[in-house]
Write an enzyme that holds these catalytic residues in place. Structure first.
Site, PDB file in Angstrom:
ATOM      1  CB  SER A   1      -1.006   0.106   1.316  1.00  0.00           C
ATOM      2  OG  SER A   1      -0.286  -0.272   2.322  1.00  0.00           O
TER       3      SER A   1
ATOM      4  CG  HIS B   1      -3.595  -1.774  -1.931  1.00  0.00           C
ATOM      5  ND1 HIS B   1      -4.045  -0.686  -1.485  1.00  0.00           N
ATOM      6  CD2 HIS B   1      -3.067  -2.453  -0.639  1.00  0.00           C
ATOM      7  CE1 HIS B   1      -3.955  -0.529  -0.397  1.00  0.00           C
ATOM      8  NE2 HIS B   1      -3.314  -1.514   0.274  1.00  0.00           N
TER       9      HIS B   1
ATOM     10  CD  GLU C   1      -6.374   1.498  -3.780  1.00  0.00           C
ATOM     11  OE1 GLU C   1      -6.928   2.726  -3.601  1.00  0.00           O
ATOM     12  OE2 GLU C   1      -5.364   1.514  -3.245  1.00  0.00           O
TER      13      GLU C   1
ATOM     14  CG  ASN D   1      -4.492   3.092   2.453  1.00  0.00           C
ATOM     15  OD1 ASN D   1      -5.324   2.819   3.191  1.00  0.00           O
ATOM     16  ND2 ASN D   1      -3.396   2.409   2.172  1.00  0.00           N
TER      17      ASN D   1
HETATM   18  N1  3HC Z   1     -11.818 -12.253   7.991  1.00  0.00           N
HETATM   19  C1  3HC Z   1     -12.499 -12.842   7.152  1.00  0.00           C
HETATM   20  N2  3HC Z   1     -13.814 -12.395   6.946  1.00  0.00           N
HETATM   21  C2  3HC Z   1     -14.240 -11.723   7.950  1.00  0.00           C
HETATM   22  C3  3HC Z   1     -13.426 -10.927   8.928  1.00  0.00           C
HETATM   23  C4  3HC Z   1     -12.158 -11.293   8.878  1.00  0.00           C
HETATM   24  N3  3HC Z   1     -11.233 -10.933   9.737  1.00  0.00           N
HETATM   25  N4  3HC Z   1     -14.332 -10.175   9.754  1.00  0.00           N
HETATM   26  C5  3HC Z   1     -15.644 -10.027   9.399  1.00  0.00           C
HETATM   27  N5  3HC Z   1     -15.704 -11.006   8.169  1.00  0.00           N
HETATM   28  C6  3HC Z   1     -16.798 -11.343   7.570  1.00  0.00           C
HETATM   29  C7  3HC Z   1     -17.801 -12.095   8.423  1.00  0.00           C
HETATM   30  O1  3HC Z   1     -17.549 -13.813   8.503  1.00  0.00           O
HETATM   31  C8  3HC Z   1     -19.204 -11.995   7.830  1.00  0.00           C
HETATM   32  O2  3HC Z   1     -19.271 -12.848   6.766  1.00  0.00           O
HETATM   33  P1  3HC Z   1     -20.837 -13.201   6.303  1.00  0.00           P
HETATM   34  O3  3HC Z   1     -21.604 -11.977   6.545  1.00  0.00           O
HETATM   35  O4  3HC Z   1     -20.808 -13.556   4.792  1.00  0.00           O
HETATM   36  O5  3HC Z   1     -21.466 -14.256   7.316  1.00  0.00           O
HETATM   37  C9  3HC Z   1     -19.084 -10.391   7.335  1.00  0.00           C
HETATM   38  O6  3HC Z   1     -17.626 -10.259   7.228  1.00  0.00           O
HETATM   39  C10 3HC Z   1     -19.491  -9.449   8.111  1.00  0.00           C
HETATM   40  O7  3HC Z   1     -18.829  -9.527   9.531  1.00  0.00           O
HETATM   41  P2  3HC Z   1     -19.406  -9.263  10.684  1.00  0.00           P
HETATM   42  O8  3HC Z   1     -20.901  -9.550  10.480  1.00  0.00           O
HETATM   43  O9  3HC Z   1     -18.763 -10.001  11.755  1.00  0.00           O
HETATM   44  O10 3HC Z   1     -19.133  -7.625  10.937  1.00  0.00           O
HETATM   45  P3  3HC Z   1     -19.668  -6.531   9.972  1.00  0.00           P
HETATM   46  O11 3HC Z   1     -20.921  -6.564   9.291  1.00  0.00           O
HETATM   47  O12 3HC Z   1     -19.390  -5.348  10.829  1.00  0.00           O
HETATM   48  O13 3HC Z   1     -18.382  -6.341   8.923  1.00  0.00           O
HETATM   49  C11 3HC Z   1     -16.236  -5.780   8.250  1.00  0.00           C
HETATM   50  C12 3HC Z   1     -17.054  -6.358   9.374  1.00  0.00           C
HETATM   51  C13 3HC Z   1     -16.276  -6.549   6.962  1.00  0.00           C
HETATM   52  C14 3HC Z   1     -14.793  -5.979   8.630  1.00  0.00           C
HETATM   53  C15 3HC Z   1     -16.867  -4.247   8.033  1.00  0.00           C
HETATM   54  O14 3HC Z   1     -17.030  -3.647   9.374  1.00  0.00           O
HETATM   55  C16 3HC Z   1     -16.116  -3.413   7.101  1.00  0.00           C
HETATM   56  O15 3HC Z   1     -16.348  -3.438   6.194  1.00  0.00           O
HETATM   57  N6  3HC Z   1     -15.340  -2.660   7.613  1.00  0.00           N
HETATM   58  C17 3HC Z   1     -14.467  -1.653   6.873  1.00  0.00           C
HETATM   59  C18 3HC Z   1     -13.261  -2.357   6.547  1.00  0.00           C
HETATM   60  C19 3HC Z   1     -12.347  -1.524   5.566  1.00  0.00           C
HETATM   61  O16 3HC Z   1     -12.664   0.005   5.683  1.00  0.00           O
HETATM   62  N7  3HC Z   1     -11.299  -2.161   5.258  1.00  0.00           N
HETATM   63  C20 3HC Z   1     -10.312  -1.338   4.705  1.00  0.00           C
HETATM   64  C21 3HC Z   1      -9.202  -1.076   5.450  1.00  0.00           C
HETATM   65  S1  3HC Z   1      -7.830  -0.079   4.889  1.00  0.00           S
HETATM   66  C22 3HC Z   1      -6.896  -1.380   4.198  1.00  0.00           C
HETATM   67  O17 3HC Z   1      -6.884  -2.494   4.122  1.00  0.00           O
HETATM   68  C23 3HC Z   1      -5.760  -0.738   3.301  1.00  0.00           C
HETATM   69  C24 3HC Z   1      -4.417  -1.223   3.762  1.00  0.00           C
HETATM   70  O18 3HC Z   1      -3.287  -0.928   2.996  1.00  0.00           O
HETATM   71  C25 3HC Z   1      -4.006  -0.822   5.294  1.00  0.00           C
END
Ligand code: 3HC
Length: 292
Positions: free
Chosen positions: A127, A148, A160, A199
């Site tokens: 990233s 990414h 990305e 990001n």
């Molecule tokens: N691994 C695998 N699957 C996961 C997981 C994990 N760590 N966390 C959650 N899930 C799955 C669950 O199993 C569930 O699947 P299902 O609906 O098919 O049964 C689904 O995701 C939804 O999970 P939950 O119901 O437990 O919780 P949420 O509805 O709150 O979803 C989330 C969790 C998907 C993490 C949601 O909160 C989300 O989209 N958050 C934002 C994430 C985000 O912005 N990510 C980008 C980060 S920046 C990045 O990565 C860039 C890097 O360069 C740093």
């Protein structure tokens, strides 16, 4: 499009790095039917990845979201190796998700340039490091780009694809198509820029959230609540930083600031202080929030 570089030519994918991102990227590839090798220098890292992926597959089956046959096929399609040389020799497409350090990545890409088949595309999940920084080391810069993924990679749809000046149109097209076959919705970034798209967007929100909290305007809980209830974000900025890892957030800020020199990109002292205390977010049991 050159036949050699096309999607039809890809049957084996090598993911380098069994960490948070690498293991879920590999599982995405295995679920899509690709024979997938996860390579890591640490046997412990590989074992932890295997345990998590087997547990994830079992829970998906138990929830009725994945057929047992598909889960078994995906787990069977995965292999684990500490030996980069033999893993690279069999790869049609490489996704490097190793530690975010240029010296480590350069050494890996130099090796890949020698060991991977001539047609193989060499992508980095980085990233913070544009692929131009490692492209020359491969001797095949036209076949190098960023691919990414986002955390958690088994869930988030965005990939990305970032081209550098020499990345060929074929490499871009094949990488975008591979992302689609992994069930993702790729976006193309035509020129390297720190933070790419996502990001940069999330960084702006995090910066503002930290300003509001640091100035005592609102609590982190209320800022997170507002992001969820007013803006429809799945999680607030502080919960998201905890999920990504505060060490990662701090590292991204440092790398971006080193490149841009912009005051707005400077690392946040509160984040740096939490990292210094060992509070890295969810993975360490505490960050902005307590998870114990
Ligand atoms: N691994 C695998 N699957 C996961 C997981 C994990 N760590 N966390 C959650 N899930 C799955 C669950 O199993 C569930 O699947 P299902 O609906 O098919 O049964 C689904 O995701 C939804 O999970 P939950 O119901 O437990 O919780 P949420 O509805 O709150 O979803 C989330 C969790 C998907 C993490 C949601 O909160 C989300 O989209 N958050 C934002 C994430 C985000 O912005 N990510 C980008 C980060 S920046 C990045 O990565 C860039 C890097 O360069 C740093």
């Amino acid at each position: 499009m050159s036949v050699e570089n096309s999607i039809e030519n890809i049957s084996t994918i090598l993911v380098i790095g069994a960490g948070t991102m690498g293991r879920q990227i590999a599982m995405s590839a295995a679920l899509a039917g690709f024979s997938t090798i996860i390579q890591d220098i640490s046997q412990e890292g590989l074992t932890a990845a295997r345990t998590e992926l087997e547990g994830w597959a079992a829970s998906r089956v138990a929830k009725g979201k994945l057929e047992q046959g598909a889960a078994t096929a995906a787990l069977d399609a995965l292999s684990y190796s500490t030996d980069l040389d033999s893993a690279a020799a069999n790869a049609d497409f490489v996704i490097e998700a190793a530690t975010e350090r240029l010296d480590i990545k350069t050494a890996i890409f130099e090796k890949l340039g020698v060991l991977a088949p001539a047609h193989a595309i060499l992508a980095t999940n980085s990233s913070t490091l544009g692929s131009s920084k490692v492209a020359a080391a491969t001797g095949r810069p036209t076949q190098v780009c960023n691919m990414h993924f986002f955390n958690p990679a088994l869930v988030m749809k965005c990939v990305e694809v970032v081209r550098h000046e020499e990345t060929s149109d074929e490499t871009v097209a094949t990488t975008m198509e591979l992302a689609r076959r992994l069930g993702k919705e790729p976006v193309l970034i035509n020129r390297e820029i720190p933070g790419f798209i996502a990001n940069r967007l999330v960084g702006a929100i995090q910066r503002e959230a930290l300003f509001l909290a640091d100035s005592g305007i609102a609590s982190i809980e209320d800022i997170d609540t507002t992001a969820r209830t007013a803006l429809g974000h799945p999680m607030g900025p502080f919960a998201l930083m905890d999920m990504v890892g505060l060490d990662v957030i701090d590292f991204i800020a440092q790398a971006t600031h080193a490149e841009t020199g912009a005051d707005t990109d400077a690392p946040n002292q509160r984040v740096a202080a939490l990292v210094a205390e060992g509070k890295l977010g969810r993975k360490s049991g505490a960050g902005f929030y307590d998870y114990k």
